[in-house]
Design a protein around this motif. Structure first.
Motif, PDB file in Angstrom:
ATOM      1  N   GLY A 707      -1.757   8.045  -7.522  1.00  0.00           N
ATOM      2  CA  GLY A 707      -0.837   7.110  -7.755  1.00  0.00           C
ATOM      3  C   GLY A 707      -1.734   5.491  -7.432  1.00  0.00           C
ATOM      4  N   PHE A 708      -2.451   5.552  -6.232  1.00  0.00           N
ATOM      5  CA  PHE A 708      -2.995   4.340  -5.874  1.00  0.00           C
ATOM      6  C   PHE A 708      -4.024   4.004  -7.085  1.00  0.00           C
ATOM      7  CE2 PHE A 708      -2.218   5.736  -1.628  1.00  0.00           C
ATOM      8  CZ  PHE A 708      -1.200   4.546  -1.228  1.00  0.00           C
ATOM      9  N   ILE A 709      -4.694   4.987  -7.737  1.00  0.00           N
ATOM     10  CA  ILE A 709      -5.572   4.627  -8.899  1.00  0.00           C
ATOM     11  C   ILE A 709      -4.754   3.902 -10.013  1.00  0.00           C
ATOM     12  CG2 ILE A 709      -6.878   5.729 -10.733  1.00  0.00           C
ATOM     13  CD1 ILE A 709      -7.759   7.931  -9.027  1.00  0.00           C
ATOM     14  N   LEU A 710      -3.550   4.455 -10.312  1.00  0.00           N
ATOM     15  CA  LEU A 710      -2.697   3.706 -11.364  1.00  0.00           C
ATOM     16  C   LEU A 710      -2.208   2.311 -11.000  1.00  0.00           C
ATOM     17  CD1 LEU A 710      -0.341   6.626 -12.195  1.00  0.00           C
ATOM     18  CD2 LEU A 710      -2.072   6.072 -13.637  1.00  0.00           C
ATOM     19  N   GLU A 711      -2.117   1.877  -9.733  1.00  0.00           N
ATOM     20  CA  GLU A 711      -1.772   0.797  -9.181  1.00  0.00           C
ATOM     21  C   GLU A 711      -2.593   0.238  -8.129  1.00  0.00           C
ATOM     22  OE1 GLU A 711      -1.345  -2.308  -9.363  1.00  0.00           O
ATOM     23  OE2 GLU A 711       0.146  -1.696 -10.523  1.00  0.00           O
ATOM     24  N   PRO A 712      -3.815  -0.086  -8.304  1.00  0.00           N
ATOM     25  CA  PRO A 712      -4.543  -0.470  -6.619  1.00  0.00           C
ATOM     26  C   PRO A 712      -3.918  -1.742  -5.941  1.00  0.00           C
ATOM     27  CG  PRO A 712      -5.774  -0.509  -8.977  1.00  0.00           C
ATOM     28  CD  PRO A 712      -4.172  -0.466  -9.297  1.00  0.00           C
ATOM     29  N   ARG A 713      -2.891  -2.400  -6.752  1.00  0.00           N
ATOM     30  CA  ARG A 713      -2.486  -3.344  -5.741  1.00  0.00           C
ATOM     31  C   ARG A 713      -1.407  -2.846  -4.856  1.00  0.00           C
ATOM     32  NH1 ARG A 713      -0.256  -7.249 -10.486  1.00  0.00           N
ATOM     33  NH2 ARG A 713       0.500  -5.307 -11.322  1.00  0.00           N
ATOM     34  N   LEU A 714      -1.039  -1.710  -4.514  1.00  0.00           N
ATOM     35  CA  LEU A 714      -0.308  -1.224  -3.585  1.00  0.00           C
ATOM     36  C   LEU A 714      -1.321  -1.452  -2.350  1.00  0.00           C
ATOM     37  CD1 LEU A 714       1.042   1.960  -5.305  1.00  0.00           C
ATOM     38  CD2 LEU A 714       2.428   0.223  -4.131  1.00  0.00           C
ATOM     39  N   VAL A 744      -9.372   4.244  -1.904  1.00  0.00           N
ATOM     40  CA  VAL A 744     -10.328   3.173  -2.216  1.00  0.00           C
ATOM     41  C   VAL A 744     -11.530   3.820  -2.819  1.00  0.00           C
ATOM     42  CG1 VAL A 744     -11.779   1.301  -1.189  1.00  0.00           C
ATOM     43  CG2 VAL A 744      -9.582   1.860  -0.188  1.00  0.00           C
ATOM     44  N   LEU A 745     -12.312   4.925  -2.282  1.00  0.00           N
ATOM     45  CA  LEU A 745     -13.182   5.639  -3.135  1.00  0.00           C
ATOM     46  C   LEU A 745     -12.943   5.975  -4.191  1.00  0.00           C
ATOM     47  CD1 LEU A 745     -16.179   6.700  -2.337  1.00  0.00           C
ATOM     48  CD2 LEU A 745     -15.065   9.016  -2.251  1.00  0.00           C
ATOM     49  N   ALA A 746     -11.742   6.511  -4.820  1.00  0.00           N
ATOM     50  CA  ALA A 746     -11.133   6.626  -6.128  1.00  0.00           C
ATOM     51  C   ALA A 746     -11.206   5.474  -7.061  1.00  0.00           C
ATOM     52  CB  ALA A 746      -9.958   7.446  -5.959  1.00  0.00           C
ATOM     53  N   LEU A 747     -10.731   4.444  -6.165  1.00  0.00           N
ATOM     54  CA  LEU A 747     -10.471   3.159  -7.223  1.00  0.00           C
ATOM     55  C   LEU A 747     -12.101   2.697  -7.308  1.00  0.00           C
ATOM     56  CD1 LEU A 747      -7.729   1.177  -4.826  1.00  0.00           C
ATOM     57  CD2 LEU A 747      -7.674   2.324  -7.061  1.00  0.00           C
ATOM     58  N   GLN A 748     -13.140   2.855  -6.535  1.00  0.00           N
ATOM     59  CA  GLN A 748     -14.304   2.430  -6.803  1.00  0.00           C
ATOM     60  C   GLN A 748     -14.903   3.515  -8.013  1.00  0.00           C
ATOM     61  OE1 GLN A 748     -16.959   2.317  -3.437  1.00  0.00           O
ATOM     62  NE2 GLN A 748     -18.809   1.598  -4.777  1.00  0.00           N
TER      63      GLN A 748
END
Length: 1003
Positions: A707-714, A744-748
């Motif tokens: 879910g955080f990957i779909l919307e990093p701005r959370l 955060v690691l997944a976002l990177q």
């Protein structure tokens, strides 16, 4: 297709007070009109809309056949006829002509002027005679450099503009015959010349070439060719075939043809260059590049062929580099840089507009309702005259030039109406007896004759179409002057005024929501854009007014694309961006009122708001406006609602309102992990921790990371270029730091955040400034190593971790939070962390009462050094703060030295500091090629230290016995005897000697 609007591009008009019927006329710069009649040229000053006054009169050698003015050099050039002979003359310094009887200096082109005459040249008009080997037929001046191109029956002659320096303070304008362009099989009726581009037109053919000055291809130039053998033979064959076919019973018409680019070489027209200028000329043309050839066929559908079926109004129109439309344009005085070039020519009922820079492309085709007589192209309009009408058409030059000037013009940042958009006629104005037209500045000059009857001209045989050369292109002698003529100056309406009229006109289509509204507003936009590109023609203060009109036109177009259902609705975004409106101002323009409760939002508006909210703009919408946006997306794009709520611009949204709509999504079947996280964020914003925990527990940790990957701005948002953690991220730091690091690691990993941004995020999140590194960031670095991200530079990451480990060990500084991973976890899960050498544990155990966190950092550092990927040499300079006086420091130093193969140094250190670790060290490190150190280094050292005695005697003695056991196995008896000390006790060494002597028989 040509659309017709009844607008008013023509304003007031004034009559030019000519004494004789004009035969030729042209504009001169910003304020002068030249009119040739008989053997005189009258110059009129044109100022404003109501003032046209005689300026000066000067005599010509004969009747003027062609007339042209060059702003570069400020000279007038004319082809004149006297006694059936034609002459080419340039009138220089004509502004100093006070009276008709003022003295005039006549000189030959290229002749040096003697110094004593310098003062007389300064204050009087000069006439420059330019002799030619063939009679001149047509002329054209380069609008940039002022060079003069003259068309003759078989060639074109280029006269370069130059200045003769008479003194330091004075120079006179002159010309140099620099190039002859030989053109076979076409006789020029009209030519046009602009910075090396040459357009040649005969009655039914057009050829465009570019003269290039690239010295690399100089060898391909023919300097003195007239006709090659092949071209002469081809011309003779064509002539013979034509003569055989000519008769009164046949009319031979060539097929229509259009050849673009290099294919235009196949036209059969030979173009060769003959350089005649001086060797030190700055620009020399070496070869020719063909751009366009087009041939038209006469209309033979009727029994009689009209002599009027011929091309007319050839023109090359340049548009120069202007800079950004939002810049202050302080460089307008610099040399003009050609941005784009357009070529126009016309048949009686059809006009053609080509773009010829970079690529040759037919841009627009103009269908006239009546037979045209002449046309003139400007950056903003095409003006066409018929016998009784002045017609004004829009052009697409500014749209094409905008795309040449700015490669980002068709993106989400900028937009421009397309070149392919239908042209339109703004007005068809009635004028009786129109004969000729010209244009300069914002004036259209028209010649009219009240009596349309003219003396009939002798009709030529239709067989003139057989040959390209046709008949002589000399203009026919006009009929005897008749009464009823007038020369008018029609002042075109200012761009801003016409723009406002077009906007008002578009309101008639606005309520109907038709494409006509967009089309007319696009025309208005292009009108303003073209005026801004032609900045040299603007009055003081007019540019600021045009820039405001430009932004306003973008607002109107943004409104159209946001409210009308079209396939180009996405253009609402770039037009609104160019308008200068904020998102709140755009939303304020939306009609939120709804009668029946079923509000419909068009795609353009949704696209604009969605894109703007995703851009992390530093603009916060009010609570009321945020609620309207949420309601809009719930109706139009419910799947986008969680993303919209995460925008920084929606910071002021009432969380209870947002939750209400999110719950509606759950009941509508749109439930997803993203909706869950959005509800958790809103619950946190409301302070309802129980609701927040329940939402987070409803999904697995892996799902939450997705879910955080779909919307990093959370978790993180951009504000004023800085990464700012959200309230959600702050709460996760306290309650679920592992989930935060994994997210955060997944976002990177998904390129949603960069390496430096991630580091800054954790520093800001933990409130650490400068060089202070929070443990959560160290956890993130360790997680990066475990994940083996492909875009992470390993040695840089190693450096970050070792620097932090060393700093903590040297300062005895414990981590600010409990580490997420132990050294054992890292060794088991990450290949970059190696097993710690066993002798290290013995060395460390010698130091008592060590803090647990301290030991964890030490173990991680030791494990990293023991790993296979670590570059030991890079970390040596940073070990200085870690003292060797401690067992921890010594272990790290020794691990590094061991990796660098400094075994003897390590043995000395262990013998001195921790003898009990010497044998484990030797057993682990002294293998294979290093095996010799057992007897070459370790054995002598132990023997020497035993002799000295001391408190460590027993440790040395025990180590010596183990060393002798190893050496006795490795060496032969003779070699073993050689390495034993000479002063040793035989009884002590005897067991080892016996074992060494018997091991051969045992094996």
């Amino acid at each position: 297709m040509v659309q017709l609007y009844n607008l008013h591009p023509f304003g007031s008009q004034q009559v030019v007070p000519c004494k004789l019927e004009p035969e030729r006329f042209c504009g001169g710069g910003r304020d002068t009109l030249f009119v040739a009649a008989g053997c005189k040229v009258e110059a009129f000053t044109v100022v404003g809309q109501e003032l046209c006054q005689p300026r000066c009169v000067f005599s010509t050698l004969g009747r003027v056949l062609r007339l042209a003015y060059s702003e570069a050099g400020d000279y007038l050039v004319a082809i004149e006829e006297k006694n059936k002979a034609t002459f080419l003359r340039a009138y220089v310094n004509w502004r100093s002509k006070r009276t008709e009887n003022s003295r005039v200096c006549i000189r030959m082109v290229g002749h040096d002027v003697e110094a004593p005459f310098s003062e007389t040249f300064r204050d009087q008009m000069s006439i420059v005679e330019m002799p030619l080997s063939e009679a001149p037929l047509c002329i054209s001046c380069c609008p940039v450099k002022g060079d003069l191109l003259v068309g003759c029956s078989n060639n074109l002659v280029l006269f370069s503009l130059k200045y003769q320096i008479i003194s330091e303070e004075f120079s006179i304008l002159d010309f140099e015959r620099s190039l002859v362009i030989h053109i076979d099989n076409i006789t020029p009726a009209e030519i046009s010349f602009c910075v090396g581009y040459v357009a040649v037109m005969s009655e039914l053919e057009v050829l465009i070439v570019k003269l290039e000055s690239d010295p690399k291809n100089r060898e391909s130039v023919n300097h003195h060719p007239r006709k090659t053998t092949n071209s002469m033979k081809q011309a003779e064959d064509t002539s013979n075939d034509t003569s055989q076919l000519e008769s009164d019973d046949f009319v031979i018409c060539q097929k229509p043809m259009e050849l673009l680019g290099e294919k235009s070489k196949q036209s059969g027209i030979s173009v060769t260059l003959e350089s005649t200028g001086l060797a030190d000329e700055k620009i020399k043309y070496f070869h020719v590049r063909h751009l366009l050839y087009r041939r038209f066929a006469p209309d033979i559908s009727s029994c009689l062929l009209s002599d009027d079926v011929r091309l007319h109004s050839l023109q090359l129109l340049p548009i120069f580099q202007t800079g950004s439309l939002t810049s202050d344009r302080k460089n307008s005085s610099q040399e003009k840089v050609l941005l784009s070039l357009f070529c126009f020519f016309s048949l009686p009922h059809v006009g053609y507009l080509y773009m010829v820079v970079k690529s040759v492309e037919l841009m627009s085709v103009y269908q006239y309702p009546e037979e045209s007589q002449q046309a003139v192209l400007t950056p903003q309009f095409l003006h066409v005259i018929t016998s009784n009408n002045l017609q004004c058409y829009t052009v697409r030059c500014s749209a094409a030039a905008a795309r040449e000037e700015d490669p980002y013009v068709d993106t989400t940042l900028k937009a421009c109406p397309p070149i392919s958009m239908d042209v339109c006629a703004l007005r068809i104005q009635l004028f009786i007896g129109l004969k000729a037209i010209c244009h300069f500045k914002n004036h259209v000059v028209l010649l009219t004759k009240a009596d349309p009857e003219t003396v009939p001209e002798r009709r030529e045989s239709p067989k003139r179409f057989l040959s390209r050369k046709g008949t002589s292109a000399n203009p026919k002698t006009p009929p005897v002057a008749e009464a009823g003529w007038n020369l008018y100056i029609v002042n075109t309406t200012s761009p801003v005024q016409l723009y406002k009229e077009m906007v008002d006109y578009s309101n008639a289509y606005k309520t109907a929501k038709t494409q006509s509204c967009i089309h007319l507003l696009s025309e208005a936009h292009l009108l303003v854009r073209a005026a801004l590109m032609d900045a040299s023609q603007l009055e003081p203060g007019e540019e600021a007014e045009l820039l405001e009109a430009f932004k306003e036109s973008c607002r109107h177009l943004g409104d159209c694309y946001s409210r009308l259902e079209t396939q180009h609705s996405h253009l609402a975004l770039p037009y609104y961006k160019m308008s200068g409106l904020s998102m709140a101002e755009v939303l304020a323009r939306v009609d939120w009122a709804v009668d029946d409760g079923s509000q419909k939002y068009e795609r353009g508006l949704i696209f604009y708001i969605n894109h703007s909210l995703c851009e992390n703009l530093d603009e916060e919408l009010s609570e009321e406006m945020s609620a309207k946006v949420v309601q809009m997306f719930y109706v139009a794009e419910p799947k986008q609602l969680p993303h919209i709520l995460c925008s920084p611009s929606m910071k002021n949204i009432d969380p209870s309102t947002a939750l209400r709509y999110l719950r509606k999504l759950d009941t509508s079947g749109f439930s997803s992990v993203l909706v869950t996280l959005a509800k958790a964020a809103m619950a946190l914003k409301m302070g309802d921790l129980d609701m927040h925990r329940n939402e987070m527990k409803s999904r697995s940790e892996m799902k939450l990371v997705c879910g955080f990957i779909l919307e990093p701005r959370l978790l993180l948002q951009q504000r004023q270029g800085q990464v700012v953690p959200t309230e959600f991220a702050v709460h996760l730091k306290e309650t679920q730091p592992g989930l935060l690091v994994a997210s955060v690691l997944a976002l990177q990993k998904n390129n949603s955040i960069g390496v430096e941004e991630a580091d800054a995020f954790f520093k800001v999140l933990c409130g650490k400034d400068g060089d202070r590194i929070p443990q959560l960031l160290v956890d993130f670095w360790e997680a990066q190593l475990v994940a083996c991200l492909p875009d992470v530079v390993l040695q840089e990451l190693f450096f970050k971790l070792t620097s932090q480990y060393i700093w903590r060990l040297s300062k005895r500084q414990p981590p600010d939070t409990t580490p997420l991973r132990t050294s054992e976890d890292l060794i088991n899960t990450c290949s970059h962390y190696g097993l710690i050498n066993p002798w290290v544990n013995i060395l460390i155990s010698s130091e008592s009462s060590v803090d647990k966190n301290y030991m964890e950092d030490l173990s991680k550092l030791q494990s990293l050094i023991c790993g296979p990927s670590f570059d030991i040499a890079s970390v040596i300079p940073f070990l200085e703060p870690l003292s060797e006086e401690t067992a921890a420091g010594l272990s790290v130093h020794m691990l590094c030295h061991t990796r660098l193969r400094a075994y003897e140094q390590c043995i000395d250190s262990l013998l001195e500091r921790c003898p009990e670790a010497v044998i484990p060290y030797a057993n682990h490190e002294l293998k294979e090629e290093n095996r010799t150190l057992w007897w070459k280094k370790l054995l002598p050292e132990l023997c020497q230290r035993i002799k000295c005695g001391g408190e460590k005697y027993q440790l040395y003695l025990s180590s010596l016995k183990e060393t002798l056991s190893v050496v006795a196995v490795e060496l032969e008896l003779r070699d073993f005897l050689n390495v034993l000390p000479e002063d040793g006790t035989a009884a002590f060494f005897l067991p080892y000697l016996l074992y060494c002597s018997r091991k051969k028989s045992l094996t």
